[in-house]
Write a protein that holds these residues in place. Structure first.
Motif, mmCIF file in Angstrom:
data_model
loop_
_atom_site.group_PDB
_atom_site.id
_atom_site.type_symbol
_atom_site.label_atom_id
_atom_site.label_comp_id
_atom_site.label_asym_id
_atom_site.label_seq_id
_atom_site.Cartn_x
_atom_site.Cartn_y
_atom_site.Cartn_z
ATOM 1 N N ALA A 203 0.899 -1.228 0.072
ATOM 2 C CA ALA A 203 -0.018 -0.114 -0.046
ATOM 3 C C ALA A 203 0.670 1.276 -0.023
ATOM 4 C CB ALA A 203 -0.942 -0.081 1.250
ATOM 5 N N ILE A 204 2.060 1.275 0.745
ATOM 6 C CA ILE A 204 2.765 2.373 0.724
ATOM 7 C C ILE A 204 3.605 2.703 -0.616
ATOM 8 C CG2 ILE A 204 5.078 3.103 1.565
ATOM 9 C CD1 ILE A 204 4.256 1.680 4.347
ATOM 10 N N THR A 205 3.953 1.512 -1.155
ATOM 11 C CA THR A 205 4.716 1.264 -2.540
ATOM 12 C C THR A 205 3.652 2.179 -3.543
ATOM 13 O OG1 THR A 205 5.934 -0.475 -2.018
ATOM 14 C CG2 THR A 205 5.829 0.215 -4.386
ATOM 15 N N ARG A 206 2.357 1.633 -3.641
ATOM 16 C CA ARG A 206 1.391 1.883 -4.503
ATOM 17 C C ARG A 206 1.142 3.303 -4.166
ATOM 18 N NH1 ARG A 206 -2.304 -1.370 -6.674
ATOM 19 N NH2 ARG A 206 -3.381 0.354 -7.448
ATOM 20 N N THR A 207 1.137 4.000 -2.987
ATOM 21 C CA THR A 207 0.878 5.251 -2.546
ATOM 22 C C THR A 207 1.853 6.414 -3.180
ATOM 23 O OG1 THR A 207 -0.292 4.850 -0.630
ATOM 24 C CG2 THR A 207 0.770 7.067 -0.797
ATOM 25 N N ILE A 208 2.950 5.924 -3.052
ATOM 26 C CA ILE A 208 4.359 6.678 -3.479
ATOM 27 C C ILE A 208 4.129 6.651 -5.116
ATOM 28 C CG2 ILE A 208 6.767 6.697 -4.140
ATOM 29 C CD1 ILE A 208 6.983 5.218 -1.374
ATOM 30 N N ASP A 209 3.754 5.498 -5.822
ATOM 31 C CA ASP A 209 3.555 5.515 -7.448
ATOM 32 C C ASP A 209 2.197 6.739 -7.685
ATOM 33 O OD1 ASP A 209 5.460 3.713 -7.794
ATOM 34 O OD2 ASP A 209 3.743 1.870 -7.793
ATOM 35 N N LEU A 210 1.481 6.505 -6.926
ATOM 36 C CA LEU A 210 0.361 7.589 -7.132
ATOM 37 C C LEU A 210 0.479 9.101 -7.051
ATOM 38 C CD1 LEU A 210 -2.437 5.279 -5.316
ATOM 39 C CD2 LEU A 210 -2.312 5.881 -7.822
ATOM 40 N N ILE A 211 1.293 9.195 -5.800
ATOM 41 C CA ILE A 211 1.750 10.660 -5.868
ATOM 42 C C ILE A 211 2.702 11.138 -6.847
ATOM 43 C CG2 ILE A 211 2.961 12.240 -4.190
ATOM 44 C CD1 ILE A 211 1.876 10.382 -1.665
ATOM 45 N N LYS A 212 3.459 10.475 -7.421
ATOM 46 C CA LYS A 212 4.412 10.513 -8.412
ATOM 47 C C LYS A 212 3.829 10.895 -9.703
ATOM 48 C CE LYS A 212 8.082 11.111 -8.706
ATOM 49 N NZ LYS A 212 9.124 12.593 -8.508
ATOM 50 N N GLN A 213 2.487 10.235 -9.880
ATOM 51 C CA GLN A 213 1.737 10.418 -11.069
ATOM 52 C C GLN A 213 0.966 11.603 -11.006
ATOM 53 O OE1 GLN A 213 -0.389 6.578 -11.055
ATOM 54 N NE2 GLN A 213 1.472 5.300 -11.334
ATOM 55 N N GLY A 214 0.884 12.327 -9.799
ATOM 56 C CA GLY A 214 0.215 13.414 -9.735
ATOM 57 C C GLY A 214 -1.168 13.439 -9.135
ATOM 58 N N HIS A 215 -1.422 12.205 -8.609
ATOM 59 C CA HIS A 215 -2.763 11.999 -7.798
ATOM 60 C C HIS A 215 -2.801 12.470 -6.197
ATOM 61 C CE1 HIS A 215 -4.413 9.572 -11.012
ATOM 62 N NE2 HIS A 215 -3.298 8.598 -10.892
ATOM 63 N N ILE A 216 -4.032 13.082 -5.934
ATOM 64 C CA ILE A 216 -4.113 13.455 -4.465
ATOM 65 C C ILE A 216 -4.327 12.223 -3.759
ATOM 66 C CG2 ILE A 216 -5.330 14.922 -2.859
ATOM 67 C CD1 ILE A 216 -5.949 16.921 -5.466
ATOM 68 N N VAL A 217 -3.827 12.091 -2.486
ATOM 69 C CA VAL A 217 -3.886 10.835 -1.609
ATOM 70 C C VAL A 217 -4.319 11.494 -0.304
ATOM 71 C CG1 VAL A 217 -2.941 8.684 -0.818
ATOM 72 C CG2 VAL A 217 -2.381 9.671 -2.885
ATOM 73 N N ALA A 218 -5.290 10.884 0.107
ATOM 74 C CA ALA A 218 -5.653 11.319 1.766
ATOM 75 C C ALA A 218 -4.878 10.280 2.586
ATOM 76 C CB ALA A 218 -7.279 11.118 1.856
ATOM 77 N N ILE A 219 -4.254 10.773 3.525
ATOM 78 C CA ILE A 219 -3.252 9.855 4.308
ATOM 79 C C ILE A 219 -3.633 9.900 5.710
ATOM 80 C CG2 ILE A 219 -0.953 9.263 5.122
ATOM 81 C CD1 ILE A 219 -0.033 10.141 2.460
ATOM 82 N N LYS A 220 -4.203 9.092 6.492
ATOM 83 C CA LYS A 220 -4.596 9.105 7.677
ATOM 84 C C LYS A 220 -3.369 9.069 8.784
ATOM 85 C CE LYS A 220 -7.468 6.714 11.425
ATOM 86 N NZ LYS A 220 -8.271 5.415 11.509
ATOM 87 N N GLY A 221 -3.237 10.132 9.525
ATOM 88 C CA GLY A 221 -2.004 10.206 10.459
ATOM 89 C C GLY A 221 -2.413 10.042 11.840
ATOM 90 N N ILE A 222 -1.754 10.867 12.662
ATOM 91 C CA ILE A 222 -1.820 10.536 14.186
ATOM 92 C C ILE A 222 -3.066 11.183 14.675
ATOM 93 C CG2 ILE A 222 -1.124 11.509 16.273
ATOM 94 C CD1 ILE A 222 1.665 10.734 15.505
ATOM 95 N N GLY A 223 -3.231 12.639 14.112
ATOM 96 C CA GLY A 223 -4.568 13.280 14.691
ATOM 97 C C GLY A 223 -5.553 13.504 13.699
ATOM 98 N N GLY A 224 -5.480 13.049 12.407
ATOM 99 C CA GLY A 224 -6.881 13.189 11.362
ATOM 100 C C GLY A 224 -5.990 12.726 9.956
ATOM 101 N N PHE A 225 -6.943 13.128 9.101
ATOM 102 C CA PHE A 225 -6.478 12.705 7.558
ATOM 103 C C PHE A 225 -5.715 14.100 7.070
ATOM 104 C CE2 PHE A 225 -9.850 9.603 7.988
ATOM 105 C CZ PHE A 225 -9.273 8.671 7.415
ATOM 106 N N HIS A 226 -4.647 13.736 6.366
ATOM 107 C CA HIS A 226 -4.018 14.727 5.472
ATOM 108 C C HIS A 226 -4.465 14.548 4.006
ATOM 109 C CE1 HIS A 226 -1.213 15.292 8.932
ATOM 110 N NE2 HIS A 226 -1.400 16.556 8.478
ATOM 111 N N LEU A 227 -4.072 15.718 3.424
ATOM 112 C CA LEU A 227 -4.212 15.521 1.682
ATOM 113 C C LEU A 227 -2.964 15.856 1.508
ATOM 114 C CD1 LEU A 227 -7.304 17.821 0.723
ATOM 115 C CD2 LEU A 227 -7.215 15.091 0.746
ATOM 116 N N ALA A 228 -2.484 14.668 0.497
ATOM 117 C CA ALA A 228 -0.972 14.956 0.137
ATOM 118 C C ALA A 228 -0.693 14.812 -1.444
ATOM 119 C CB ALA A 228 -0.269 13.741 0.677
#
Length: 763
Positions: A203-228
């Motif tokens: 899932a991490i590897t695919r997320t890196i791929d998607l971000i490099k392709q210009g996609h917006i990925v929401a990532i659940k962190g410690i205190g909530g979701f981020h948009l990356a």
């Protein structure tokens, strides 16, 4: 001599590995006894040679765990119980002190090394933690801080983790979030439809791929979701802004390392220390420019909000070196609460292409903290993750009081005994969603601290949300004037009790005379205050609309100061607004929806609009922030040249500051001088008029204490704060600025609760 002592340690001593630390000291100094948590702190009963007991206490004071913050140590003789060994015993839910709720902490070096070690059983595990790092505040249901009272209770420990947890010599001893790939939370990647695409490392590897392709990925962190998204891809940044409905407000970025941050920004030693601290906040840095980042990340500004990876997952996103810098901003539409629950995913997916989430529940949401540096000290722009909730001791009796803060950049404060616990940044209370979030967090704090309020403190502004919120709470309500609360907030932040002067510069505050205050020279303390001077009032055509459209401020000032020639000036400056200017002229003449205001924020707005920097604000303070930024763009020449202004005595003990000559001269310069030169001269004028006004007040009233506090949102302007402080110090004046709480309305609740305590004491 063989003897026994009882040691009570208070402060930030739970969730930081304090009991294992004491256990290790017992072995080092050959001591027997017990160590235990309760709501008061840590209780140590130790027996041994007198000198060795002294060595233990000395080391507790000198070298506590990295995350610990000791506020008090008491030592008393104890009867010998003839313990056979030293043991860590279960926590007790008793004690009367205000509990210190542990804060979330960025990943420590040891955990990071383990996570990158292929031979370690937690290799590439995105939830690795120990007593010195990991989630705390965001996963706690109730106190004391033990695993059954956290969201980690959903994950029974495997045998290997259990052994580590129970081993007093292991650095994961009683680390409540302890886990590993065999027993802990897991990651999963989903598309917009909620379909699972990958899990854990894939899932991490695919997320890196998607971000490099210009996609917006929401990532659940410690205190909530981020948009990356990839910070170097302008079109991805533009899409993120569109979906988040955030057209201009700066976006924070996360960079893979300190070296990468140095490639983007100028970083002082103090700023480096803040970036690398366990709190790991966003730090506002001066951009080097020419770094390839699109200007849409921080439009119209020469600064950049930067943070380093603070969770194991963040480090893994940068691990294969394909990403250097990603936008990392909270996943909520502008003006709405941070999204953090699994049931919020349907809203999150409206703003992203994919979601990288995990199955560890977040019980308490929190934003990233934001800090800037004035060259000497860190200053809070947003006090949240890592710093909250840290109890503040006071000499005032604030027991069972709750202060609800202001409407913008809201925080609240809860009093228990002689201790105040401030909430993290909540946000602007401008809609039902934000008020609901406020209610939830306040209820949580009351449960944490066992507080049933007898007094609720609110701002005097009749249209703020706090008076209506107070009606739902118990006890009587006390109203406090906005700028008095700012004044006392800075006093309390610096431990001042004697009456002093205050320069309060902000955007909006309801005044005692019904006008809008915000450029104030006060004198007083928590019991009372006197208004010694203020900026002359000018009209705000359209009221709240003029706050969002700074050009209206400028028009209001020009039509008011120069009724005859002002209209022509307005049309020259804002030729596309001719029709509206004529209407506003009549509004001012007939006093229709045109409140009178004298505030620093609106002054900045007007000058920003006149200079063509910002005529319509898309976020709070935009016009002022963009005007202030001109002070960062070139090396400042200390010419000392200022625009004209008048200090007017309006009564024997009150003065007014008339800046109309400055406005006139700025308009003349606009067509002849570069904006940077005008902006610098404007700032220098504000510094000069503030210093001259204070000195005039002291000359007029020589009995006044020559101490000044600086508060209000305009003091986020580092130039103003630094130059006014240094200028007054040269005149022999003691000057104090904020240190532990924000100077803006995020620090308001601290002043409110102190004023209310003294109001009751006075009665």
């Amino acid at each position: 001599m063989y003897t026994a002592i009882k040691v009570t340690v208070k402060g930030k001593v739970q969730g930081v590995g304090f009991r294992p630390f004491i256990y290790q000291l017992s072995k080092k100094y050959h001591l027997n006894g017990t160590v235990q948590n309760n709501l008061n702190g840590v209780i140590i009963l130790a027996e041994g040679e007198e000198g060795q007991l002294g060595n233990m206490v000395d080391e507790i004071k000198r070298n506590p765990p990295k995350l610990a913050k000791i506020t008090e140590i008491t030592i008393h003789p104890a009867p010998l119980a003839h313990y056979k060994e030293f043991t860590i015993i279960p926590s007790r839910e008793n004690g009367r002190a205000v509990p210190w709720i542990p804060a979330d902490a960025g990943i420590c070096e040891q955990c990071l090394e383990e996570m990158m070690d292929p031979s370690n059983r937690r290799y590439h595990y995105p939830f690795i933690n120990c007593t010195q790092c990991g989630p705390r505040y965001t996963i706690i249901n109730r106190l004391p801080y033990d695993r059954p009272y956290t969201t980690m209770k959903d994950f029974p420990m495997c045998p290997d983790c259990q052994v580590e947890y129970e081993d007093p010599l292991n650095r994961r001893h009683h680390a409540q979030p302890i886990c590993c790939p065999d027993c802990g939370p897991t990651l999963s990647l989903h598309n917009q439809g909620g379909e699972s695409l990958a899990e854990d490392q894939s899932a991490i590897t695919r997320t890196i791929d998607l971000i490099k392709q210009g996609h917006i990925v929401a990532i659940k962190g410690i205190g909530g979701f981020h948009l990356a998204c990839d910070a170097y891809q302008g079109w991805a940044v533009d899409r993120l802004r569109l979906r988040k409905k955030r057209p201009q407000k700066p976006l924070a970025v996360m960079v893979k390392s300190l070296e990468a941050a140095r490639g983007l920004c100028h970083i002082s030693r103090i700023e480096e220390d803040i970036l690398m601290s366990p709190e790991m906040p966003i730090v506002i840095l001066r951009s080097k420019g020419g770094d390839g980042l699109p200007p849409t990340i921080s439009p119209g500004l020469s600064t950049l909000g930067v943070m380093l990876p603070y969770t194991p997952l963040h480090h893994l996103l940068f691990n294969d070196h394909r990403l250097d810098c990603i936008v990392m901003t909270s996943a909520n539409p502008s003006g709405h609460p941070i999204l953090y629950k699994d049931e919020h995913l349907k809203h999150v997916r409206n703003m992203c292409d994919y979601t990288l989430t995990h199955n560890r529940r977040i019980d308490f949401p929190i934003d990233d903290s934001v800090v800037q540096c004035d060259g000497e000290h860190p200053l809070f722009v947003r006090r949240a993750r890592g710093y909250v909730p840290e109890p503040l001791k006071t000499t005032s009796d604030v027991d069972r009081m709750i202060a609800l803060g202001g409407n913008q950049k809201n925080t609240f404060s809860v009093g228990s005994g002689d201790t105040i616990v401030m909430s993290p940044h909540v946000g602007d209370l401008e809609n039902e969603e934000m008020i609901s979030s406020f209610d939830y967090q306040l209820r949580h704090y009351k449960e944490y601290l066992g507080v049933n309020e007898i007094r609720t403190v609110v701002d005097k502004h009749p249209l703020y949300a706090s008076p209506s919120i107070a009606k739902k709470l118990k006890g009587k309500t006390i109203s406090v004037q906005h700028h008095h609360a700012h004044h006392v907030s800075c006093m309390e932040d610096n431990g001042l009790n004697e009456p002093c002067a205050g320069i309060i510069l902000d955007g909006t505050g309801y005044g005692e005379d019904g006008n809008i205050w915000g450029f104030e020279f006060l004198y007083g303390d928590a019991q009372s205050y006197e208004r010694l001077a203020h900026l002359t009032y000018t009209p705000l055509p359209g009221g709240e609309k003029a706050v969002k459209e700074p050009w209206r401020n400028a028009v209001g000032m020009l039509l008011y100061y120069w009724p005859e020639s002002g209209k022509e000036l307005c049309m020259k400056l804002f030729p596309e607004r001719v029709k509206e200017i004529k209407i506003m002229d009549q509004m001012i003449v007939h006093q229709i929806n045109t409140p009178m205001a004298g505030t620093c924020g609106r002054l900045f707005d007007a000058v920003s609009a006149i200079l063509g920097i910002c005529q319509v604000s898309t976020y709070e303070g935009e016009a002022a922030i963009k005007l202030s930024d001109y002070m960062n763009r070139t090396k400042l020449e200390s010419t000392g040249e200022t625009y004209s202004f008048h200090v007017i005595r309006s009564s024997p003990n009150q003065f007014q500051l008339d800046l109309s000559p400055m406005i006139d001269e700025i308009i003349q310069d606009k067509f002849q001088q570069p904006i940077t030169a005008i902006a610098q001269k404007f700032h220098t004028t504000l510094v000069s008029c503030c210093i001259q006004m204070v000195l005039e007040l002291f000359r007029n009233r020589p009995e006044l204490n020559r101490t000044v506090v600086l508060s209000g949102g305009s003091f986020q302007n580092v130039f103003l704060a630094r130059e006014i402080r240094q200028g007054l110090q040269k005149e022999g004046v003691n000057v104090y600025t904020h240190r532990n709480v924000p100077c803006h309305d995020g620090g308001l609740s601290l002043g409110q609760i102190i004023i209310a305590a003294h109001t009751l004491e006075g009665r």
